[in-house]
Scaffold this motif. Structure first.
Motif, PDB file in Angstrom:
ATOM      1  N   GLU A   1      -0.688   4.442   4.926  1.00  0.00           N
ATOM      2  CA  GLU A   1      -0.265   4.200   6.309  1.00  0.00           C
ATOM      3  C   GLU A   1      -1.384   4.544   7.277  1.00  0.00           C
ATOM      4  OE1 GLU A   1       3.665   5.714   8.071  1.00  0.00           O
ATOM      5  OE2 GLU A   1       2.160   7.033   9.011  1.00  0.00           O
TER       6      GLU A   1
ATOM      7  N   ARG B   1      -1.923   4.672  11.611  1.00  0.00           N
ATOM      8  CA  ARG B   1      -1.198   4.635  12.872  1.00  0.00           C
ATOM      9  C   ARG B   1      -2.133   5.117  13.975  1.00  0.00           C
ATOM     10  NH1 ARG B   1       4.545   5.417  13.802  1.00  0.00           N
ATOM     11  NH2 ARG B   1       4.763   5.941  11.585  1.00  0.00           N
TER      12      ARG B   1
ATOM     13  N   ARG C   1       1.051  -0.500   7.160  1.00  0.00           N
ATOM     14  CA  ARG C   1       1.320   0.086   5.852  1.00  0.00           C
ATOM     15  C   ARG C   1       1.048  -0.945   4.773  1.00  0.00           C
ATOM     16  NH1 ARG C   1       7.086   2.704   7.651  1.00  0.00           N
ATOM     17  NH2 ARG C   1       6.336   4.732   8.391  1.00  0.00           N
TER      18      ARG C   1
ATOM     19  N   ALA D   1       7.651   6.054   2.523  1.00  0.00           N
ATOM     20  CA  ALA D   1       7.039   6.648   3.712  1.00  0.00           C
ATOM     21  C   ALA D   1       7.930   7.666   4.401  1.00  0.00           C
ATOM     22  CB  ALA D   1       6.642   5.547   4.695  1.00  0.00           C
TER      23      ALA D   1
ATOM     24  N   TYR E   1       3.566  -6.286   8.834  1.00  0.00           N
ATOM     25  CA  TYR E   1       2.565  -5.473   9.548  1.00  0.00           C
ATOM     26  C   TYR E   1       1.372  -6.348   9.926  1.00  0.00           C
ATOM     27  CZ  TYR E   1       5.271  -1.551   7.705  1.00  0.00           C
ATOM     28  OH  TYR E   1       6.285  -0.673   7.411  1.00  0.00           O
TER      29      TYR E   1
END
Length: 430
Positions: A104, A106, A114, A179, A256
């Protein structure tokens, strides 16, 4: 299910992602996980980038992916010795069992990505399964291949994307369930990105992933040279072997979406005034006494109307657009699809580099490919060269061309965020 990366050849088409025993840093042996990571080898572009990363921690991954020595053979030998030393000292250690790794990324702007890190089958049949969209430079492939041979390792994953079924796909559901657990590692790098990693070892989970991915194609988003290296090294070794597989991060962009940015060119030894004078009567050229942000906005506006570039290196910006149609007609190969013929990168390479400036696109002495916009401008101003800033291509254009089997000019796109190097490595002799 292959858990060691040594399965016999299969005739099943589609993606085959297999678990492996990841090599990871022992957090008790390094200053911090963030301090040992790096961008991919070809993105360390700041004037002090390599020195900065080497100074961040004595175990920074750049000592493996970009070893420093007088000759290529000495560099590769140094990387291999460094890897062996770190393994013997316990700085890097192999996980106890093979896994796929949920990864992941961010950032503070709400961007979340991800995907799965695993060992992807490279050996046949992969034609039409993994789709390149750019040409590669042979000397870079040779360099990466020599490093992988010396270290017997995949030191950093390349980035692949595929279009799955979004949130309902088995792989995505697994990723999002995993996750929610405590991660194997969590760190924030200096670019502000948070990174987390989890291991997936359950045989049923691994089987579901393989079944879900089997019908899909993947687009190479970042790492064409590493993929070409995997293919070269696979051809050098009898199958089955660990060389049948290569380390990748696989992201479903239906769930994503990635960001797509341009890769800029730095023309070494070609001053801006000389570069522009050669365009007289061939392109429209306008000087922009604007800050970089506003100049890039002007480039984006011009790119909506046709081919456009932004030149820099003499303290100002120069918007170059409206190429002479007759010039394009005689310099751009007509046998390619219209979507390829009208790419900015096509016009730059086929028209400007080859016919106007006579600059070889594969010569490091004449041209450099740089991801960072500010760094490109700074290098041009410092060294007296010309920065050619590009506008990014939309992902759907890239994918459509790749499906047609049409490769774009090299270094045409930069997908991101790119996986951080140093979080998990793959040794081929485990």
């Amino acid at each position: 299910m292959n858990t060691a990366g040594h399965a016999p050849a299969t005739t099943r088409p589609g993606l085959e992602l297999t678990p492996f025993r990841g090599l990871r840093y022992d957090p008790d042996r390094v200053g911090s996980l963030a301090a040992v990571t790096s961008p991919p080898y070809d993105v360390v572009v700041r004037p002090d980038g390599l020195h900065h990363l080497q100074s961040a921690d004595p175990y920074n991954i750049v000592r493996l992916i970009l070893p420093q020595a007088e000759t290529p053979s000495a560099r590769n030998k140094q990387a291999a010795e460094t890897l062996r030393r770190w393994l013997s000292e316990g700085v890097l250690a192999a996980d106890p069992e093979p896994a796929l790794y949920v990864y992941e990324q961010r950032d503070g702007d709400g961007m979340l990505q991800r995907g799965l890190i695993g060992a992807l089958r490279v050996s046949e049949p992969t034609e039409g399964v993994v789709l390149p969209h750019e040409d590669v430079m042979p000397h870079v492939v040779a360099d990466r291949a020599a490093l992988m041979r010396a270290t017997s390792a995949n030191l950093e994953p390349l980035l692949l994307t595929y279009r799955g079924d979004g949130s309902t796909a088995a792989t995505t559901m697994l990723i999002e369930r995993v996750a929610e657990r405590p991660p194997l590692l969590s760190t924030t790098t200096e670019d502000g990105f948070g990174h987390r990693l989890w291991a997936v070892t359950d045989p049923d989970d691994l089987a579901r992933v393989q079944g879900d991915l089997a019908p899909h194609q993947a687009l190479i988003a970042d790492g064409h040279h590493r993929w070409a290296t995997y293919r070269r090294l696979r051809a050098e070794h009898p199958s089955p072997s660990a060389w049948d597989y290569g380390l990748v991060l696989l992201v479903d962009t239906a769930r994503y979406p990635l960001r797509v940015r341009a890769i800029h060119r730095l023309l070494l030894g070609l001053p801006v005034a000389e570069a522009l004078s050669a365009l007289d009567g061939l392109f429209r050229v306008r000087r922009l006494d604007l800050p970089l942000t506003e100049a890039l906005e002007a480039l984006a506006d011009a790119a909506c109307e046709g081919n456009a570039f932004l030149f820099a290196g003499d303290g100002a910006f120069h918007l170059v657009d409206r190429p002479d149609p007759a010039l394009l007609a005689r310099t751009i190969p007509a046998e390619h699809p219209a979507a390829w013929r009208t790419l900015d990168a096509t016009v730059l390479h086929a028209t400007l580099l080859e016919h106007v400036w006579h600059i070889p696109e594969d010569s490091p002495a004449h041209i450099a490919y740089i991801h960072d916009t500010v760094a490109t401008v700074e290098k041009a101003e410092r060294d007296g060269g010309t920065a050619v800033l590009m506008h990014p291509v939309r992902e759907e254009v890239v994918r459509d061309l790749a499906r047609q089997g049409v490769t774009m000019p090299r270094k045409s796109t930069s997908f991101g965020p790119k996986p951080a190097s140093g979080l998990v490595l793959r040794a081929l002799d485990l």
